[in-house]
Design a protein around this motif. Structure first.
Motif, PDB file in Angstrom:
ATOM      1  N   GLY A 108     -10.775  -3.769   7.529  1.00 47.51           N
ATOM      2  CA  GLY A 108      -9.954  -4.116   8.685  1.00 47.51           C
ATOM      3  C   GLY A 108      -9.218  -5.410   8.448  1.00 47.51           C
ATOM      4  O   GLY A 108      -8.005  -5.519   8.655  1.00 47.51           O
ATOM      5  N   THR A 109      -9.939  -6.404   7.973  1.00 46.80           N
ATOM      6  CA  THR A 109      -9.327  -7.704   7.748  1.00 46.80           C
ATOM      7  C   THR A 109      -8.333  -7.626   6.603  1.00 46.80           C
ATOM      8  O   THR A 109      -7.238  -8.187   6.677  1.00 46.80           O
ATOM      9  N   PHE A 110      -8.738  -6.898   5.561  1.00 50.02           N
ATOM     10  CA  PHE A 110      -7.853  -6.808   4.401  1.00 50.02           C
ATOM     11  C   PHE A 110      -6.529  -6.159   4.794  1.00 50.02           C
ATOM     12  O   PHE A 110      -5.455  -6.683   4.525  1.00 50.02           O
ATOM     13  N   ILE A 111      -6.635  -4.995   5.455  1.00 49.89           N
ATOM     14  CA  ILE A 111      -5.431  -4.253   5.843  1.00 49.89           C
ATOM     15  C   ILE A 111      -4.586  -5.092   6.797  1.00 49.89           C
ATOM     16  O   ILE A 111      -3.384  -5.228   6.634  1.00 49.89           O
ATOM     17  N   SER A 112      -5.252  -5.638   7.793  1.00 54.26           N
ATOM     18  CA  SER A 112      -4.503  -6.290   8.850  1.00 54.26           C
ATOM     19  C   SER A 112      -4.034  -7.692   8.452  1.00 54.26           C
ATOM     20  O   SER A 112      -2.852  -8.008   8.560  1.00 54.26           O
ATOM     21  N   PHE A 118       1.338 -11.054   3.750  1.00 54.00           N
ATOM     22  CA  PHE A 118       2.315 -10.700   2.712  1.00 54.00           C
ATOM     23  C   PHE A 118       3.446  -9.812   3.236  1.00 54.00           C
ATOM     24  O   PHE A 118       4.255  -9.318   2.468  1.00 54.00           O
ATOM     25  N   LYS A 119       3.450  -9.578   4.550  1.00 54.88           N
ATOM     26  CA  LYS A 119       4.510  -8.817   5.209  1.00 54.88           C
ATOM     27  C   LYS A 119       4.692  -7.423   4.596  1.00 54.88           C
ATOM     28  O   LYS A 119       5.820  -6.989   4.343  1.00 54.88           O
ATOM     29  N   ALA A 120       3.573  -6.758   4.326  1.00 55.44           N
ATOM     30  CA  ALA A 120       3.626  -5.379   3.838  1.00 55.44           C
ATOM     31  C   ALA A 120       3.873  -4.486   5.054  1.00 55.44           C
ATOM     32  O   ALA A 120       3.013  -4.350   5.913  1.00 55.44           O
ATOM     33  N   GLU A 121       5.049  -3.890   5.112  1.00 54.54           N
ATOM     34  CA  GLU A 121       5.480  -3.215   6.332  1.00 54.54           C
ATOM     35  C   GLU A 121       4.724  -1.922   6.622  1.00 54.54           C
ATOM     36  O   GLU A 121       4.622  -1.510   7.773  1.00 54.54           O
ATOM     37  N   ASP A 312       0.003   7.231   0.745  1.00 57.70           N
ATOM     38  CA  ASP A 312       0.422   6.858  -0.607  1.00 57.70           C
ATOM     39  C   ASP A 312       0.161   5.367  -0.854  1.00 57.70           C
ATOM     40  O   ASP A 312      -0.421   4.988  -1.881  1.00 57.70           O
ATOM     41  N   ALA A 313       0.570   4.554   0.120  1.00 57.16           N
ATOM     42  CA  ALA A 313       0.382   3.097  -0.038  1.00 57.16           C
ATOM     43  C   ALA A 313      -1.101   2.741  -0.079  1.00 57.16           C
ATOM     44  O   ALA A 313      -1.537   1.915  -0.884  1.00 57.16           O
ATOM     45  N   LEU A 314      -1.868   3.409   0.794  1.00 53.49           N
ATOM     46  CA  LEU A 314      -3.309   3.160   0.824  1.00 53.49           C
ATOM     47  C   LEU A 314      -3.946   3.583  -0.505  1.00 53.49           C
ATOM     48  O   LEU A 314      -4.825   2.899  -1.045  1.00 53.49           O
ATOM     49  N   GLY A 315      -3.484   4.724  -1.037  1.00 52.67           N
ATOM     50  CA  GLY A 315      -3.991   5.216  -2.320  1.00 52.67           C
ATOM     51  C   GLY A 315      -3.724   4.212  -3.436  1.00 52.67           C
ATOM     52  O   GLY A 315      -4.578   3.991  -4.301  1.00 52.67           O
ATOM     53  N   LYS A 316      -2.549   3.587  -3.413  1.00 57.97           N
ATOM     54  CA  LYS A 316      -2.231   2.581  -4.440  1.00 57.97           C
ATOM     55  C   LYS A 316      -3.166   1.375  -4.307  1.00 57.97           C
ATOM     56  O   LYS A 316      -3.643   0.838  -5.308  1.00 57.97           O
ATOM     57  N   LEU A 317      -3.418   0.971  -3.058  1.00 63.27           N
ATOM     58  CA  LEU A 317      -4.354  -0.137  -2.844  1.00 63.27           C
ATOM     59  C   LEU A 317      -5.739   0.225  -3.367  1.00 63.27           C
ATOM     60  O   LEU A 317      -6.415  -0.585  -4.007  1.00 63.27           O
ATOM     61  N   THR A 476      16.805  -1.967   3.831  1.00 61.26           N
ATOM     62  CA  THR A 476      16.761  -3.430   3.926  1.00 61.26           C
ATOM     63  C   THR A 476      15.844  -3.822   5.065  1.00 61.26           C
ATOM     64  O   THR A 476      15.623  -3.060   5.997  1.00 61.26           O
ATOM     65  N   LEU A 477      15.328  -5.007   4.947  1.00 60.69           N
ATOM     66  CA  LEU A 477      14.398  -5.496   5.965  1.00 60.69           C
ATOM     67  C   LEU A 477      14.847  -6.874   6.413  1.00 60.69           C
ATOM     68  O   LEU A 477      15.050  -7.762   5.588  1.00 60.69           O
ATOM     69  N   SER A 478      15.011  -7.039   7.701  1.00 54.91           N
ATOM     70  CA  SER A 478      15.400  -8.348   8.232  1.00 54.91           C
ATOM     71  C   SER A 478      14.152  -9.096   8.668  1.00 54.91           C
ATOM     72  O   SER A 478      13.241  -8.506   9.230  1.00 54.91           O
ATOM     73  N   ASP A 479      14.152 -10.373   8.381  1.00 53.59           N
ATOM     74  CA  ASP A 479      13.023 -11.195   8.811  1.00 53.59           C
ATOM     75  C   ASP A 479      13.394 -11.868  10.127  1.00 53.59           C
ATOM     76  O   ASP A 479      14.260 -12.729  10.169  1.00 53.59           O
TER      77      ASP A 479
END
Lengths: 481, 173
Positions: A108-112, A118-121, A312-317, A476-479
């Motif tokens: 939970g902490t890692f994901i959140s 690191f702003k992983a969207e 997919d993203a979770l699998g890479k992690l 693109t991603l706006s901050d």
């Protein structure tokens, strides 16, 4: 007669661009819906309950009543001997469960927190599901510690409370560090779960009637979404995201020191801290995959929020964590093997050739060998049920790992005349009880708490756009911060 | 001079930002404007001042309090309740670092959490000015203006794309 098809001038480019934009629609951030519609979807997912839900809920309730409360009461009345803890394994399955559940809670902490920093969207739709795992996992870890304590009514002796008997906790002891670290983590992660939940509780309050309205009204605390409220909330969430990460690392490091500080064969290791942290993340990531699969399969509209891209993203992690875990496992193993200490040699032979060898090799296969062979494939990572299956496999492997570290390792020590294989008894029921209670809490939460942080999803969708660069439309991603 | 509190609801950020700019031109100061939204909207987007917060200061205060409490637990209480441990100093520093770290973090986190409550005036169950459409993605701008200006401002905001402009009423959430 074959006819070669030809594009009209400009048509192919338009066709490709259209497909490119369609491809982007596969991603949640590029497939926005009006906020009202997303709110309605999340509310409906909470309110729609089939008879199957209640059947499972009923069965789990009975299991919790029998395997958790009755079994614990019986153990309190009869004593810890019914749990199989006796010489030489005074630490049995309760401690295995404690380490396992604390490990689960790390996801939970890692994901959140880490992904927020690191702003992983891709984190946005499932941070809450992961944070709930942290809180519910820690409840089970805490319960397991109390079970292990035996005379649970004396648990207040652990706290530094002035008393006439001149009893005082020993702050030099790793067990005392454990108490402080777990207390900090439980409180910290529960607050971290609650803060981002407030706006969603306010949303639920605005759309509910009856007892639900009262429930959400109380929990939403009067949140309206003023500039000041958002500012205080975001500042606090940012602080929590940074502060909870070292707390998370400290918790499992200190749990590992419960073992590593003892001069026992198999336990005394300087690498245990990071090894345990990686092990925790390994099992936690797997558990998140399982939870996301169950959510997506059983809850209405969840296929909109939780997509293949997230698996997919979770699998890479999971793949990355598997490699890191493998490194630390090998590091721990080879140092012990190379050391030549007779008791440690006996232990390693016992693990590889003794009656628990099946567990040792299954652990190696489930945690180290099989996951990387499967997770490299994008197709497998994007297949939710397969990723969930890998998650279950990793968790079985990690449970075995903790079982090997605690009761199996304790079976072999420096006094061969005391060697005895640990045999679990009543603790098996209590283990089933903690697993059932975790599931029960989760099912209950899925009816009461918006499992999708809608405002975070909308915020992400507002920030994402497609920009034309040359002939391609690139994300693109706006901050906004 | 009597005052009116009005509530203007906008579909999106752009018209809301334009409306706030217009309100400034019409003499409504930032202190008399409040914006309510379903997602955090950066103050720069709306041309608003940065809202002050004490949360960071409270976090720091909590961390210091926790550090001091950790010092007391680890280096103070052994003098009150003597727990000798073989092979270690009476108040050893390495285990003390762990106690200090955990207490510092615990108090910092608690103070941050309480800071949100204090700064946001939570919990607050009194009737308040609010529109539920906000959580559907709309943006509500509350503002106070002179009663005689209300009609003129309402017309101006309607022209700028406000979905509705009406007197704000406190209601039970």
């Amino acid at each position: 007669m074959a006819v070669a098809s030809k594009y009209l001038p400009g048509a192919k480019q338009a066709h490709d661009t259209h497909h490119e934009e369609e491809d982007h629609k596969q991603y949640l951030m590029f497939d926005p819906k009006p906020r009202g519609e997303m709110n309605a979807m999340v509310m409906e997912s909470m309110h729609t309950t089939s008879w199957k839900f209640w059947v499972v809920f009923g069965i789990l309730s009975v299991i919790v009543a029998v395997c958790f409360f009755y079994a614990w009461g019986y153990m309190i009345a009869e004593g810890l001997w019914v749990a199989g803890v006796m010489r030489p394994s005074y630490w049995g399955i309760f401690l295995v469960n404690t380490v396992f559940w604390i490990g689960i809670s790390h996801a939970g902490t890692f994901i959140s927190a880490i992904l927020r920093v690191f702003k992983a969207e891709f984190r946005r739709p499932f941070t809450r599901a992961a944070e709930l795992m942290t809180t519910f996992g820690l409840i089970q870890a805490g319960a397991s510690i109390f079970m292990h304590m035996g005379r649970v009514w004396l648990s207040y002796w652990m706290f530094p409370l002035p008393n006439e008997r001149q009893l005082w906790p020993n702050f030099h002891s790793p067990l005392m560090w454990d108490l402080l670290a777990i207390t900090t983590y439980v409180l910290g992660s529960t607050m971290y779960l609650f803060l981002p939940l407030i706006p969603d509780l306010a949303m639920a309050r605005d759309r509910s009637t009856g007892w639900r309205k009262t429930f959400y009204k109380i929990l939403a605390l009067g949140f309206r979404g003023t500039e000041g409220e958002w500012r205080h909330l975001i500042t606090a969430m940012n602080f929590f995201a940074f502060a909870i990460i070292p707390v998370m690392f400290s918790v499992h490091t200190i749990v590992s020191w419960d073992f590593a500080m003892a001069m026992r064969p198999g336990w005394s290791s300087t690498v245990y801290g990071p090894y345990f942290v990686l092990g925790a993340l390994h099992s936690g990531m797997g558990a998140v995959a399982v939870v996301l699969f169950i959510m997506r399969t059983t809850m209405k509209h969840m296929d909109y929020f939780i997509r293949k891209e997230h698996f997919d993203a979770l699998g890479k992690l999971m793949l990355m964590v598997t490699f890191a875990y493998t490194y630390f496992f090998f590091n721990d193993y080879i140092v012990q093997w190379y050391g030549g200490d007779v008791a440690t040699d006996n232990l390693l032979h016992w693990l590889e050739e003794g009656p628990m060898a099946w567990m040792f090799f299954q652990m190696v296969a489930f945690n180290i060998i099989i996951p990387p062979l499967l997770l490299w494939s994008k197709k497998i990572r994007q297949t939710p049920w397969l990723l969930a299956l890998i998650g279950i496999m990793i968790n079985v492997g990690m449970y075995w790992e903790r079982y090997i570290i605690i009761p199996v390792t304790l079976s072999i020590n420096r006094m061969p005349f005391t060697w005895k294989l640990f045999e679990p008894r009543m603790d098996v029921f209590l283990t089933i009880g903690t697993f059932s209670m975790f599931l029960l809490f989760y099912m209950l939460a899925s009816r009461l708490i918006p499992l999708i942080p809608v405002w975070e999803v909308q915020e992400g969708q507002m920030a994402h756009s497609l920009r034309k660069v040359g002939k391609a439309h690139v994300p693109t991603l706006s901050d906004f911060e | 001079m009597s005052e009116a509190t009005l509530l203007a609801v906008f579909e999106d950020i752009d018209p809301a930002a334009n409306a706030i700019e217009k309100l400034h031109e019409l003499g409504v100061t930032d202190e008399n404007i409040n914006v309510i939204s379903g997602v955090p909207v950066a103050h720069k987007m709306l041309g608003r001042p940065h809202p002050p917060t004490n949360v960071s200061r409270l976090s720091m205060g909590g961390a210091i309090a926790g550090f001091l409490f950790g010092l007391f637990l680890n280096f103070g209480t052994p003098h009150l309740y003597n727990v000798p441990v073989g092979g270690q100093f009476f108040t050893p520093i390495p285990p003390g670092m762990i106690i200090l770290f955990e207490m510092t973090m615990l108090f910092a986190l608690l103070a941050t959490f309480l800071g949100v409550f204090l700064d946001s005036d939570f919990p607050n169950y009194q009737p308040m000015e609010y529109v539920a459409e906000v959580s559907d993605g709309k943006i509500a701008v509350f503002f106070r203006c002179a009663q005689q200006e209300a009609l003129k401002i309402t017309e101006t905001l309607n022209k700028l794309g406000a979905e509705s402009v009406r007197p704000a009423e406190a209601r039970q959430l």
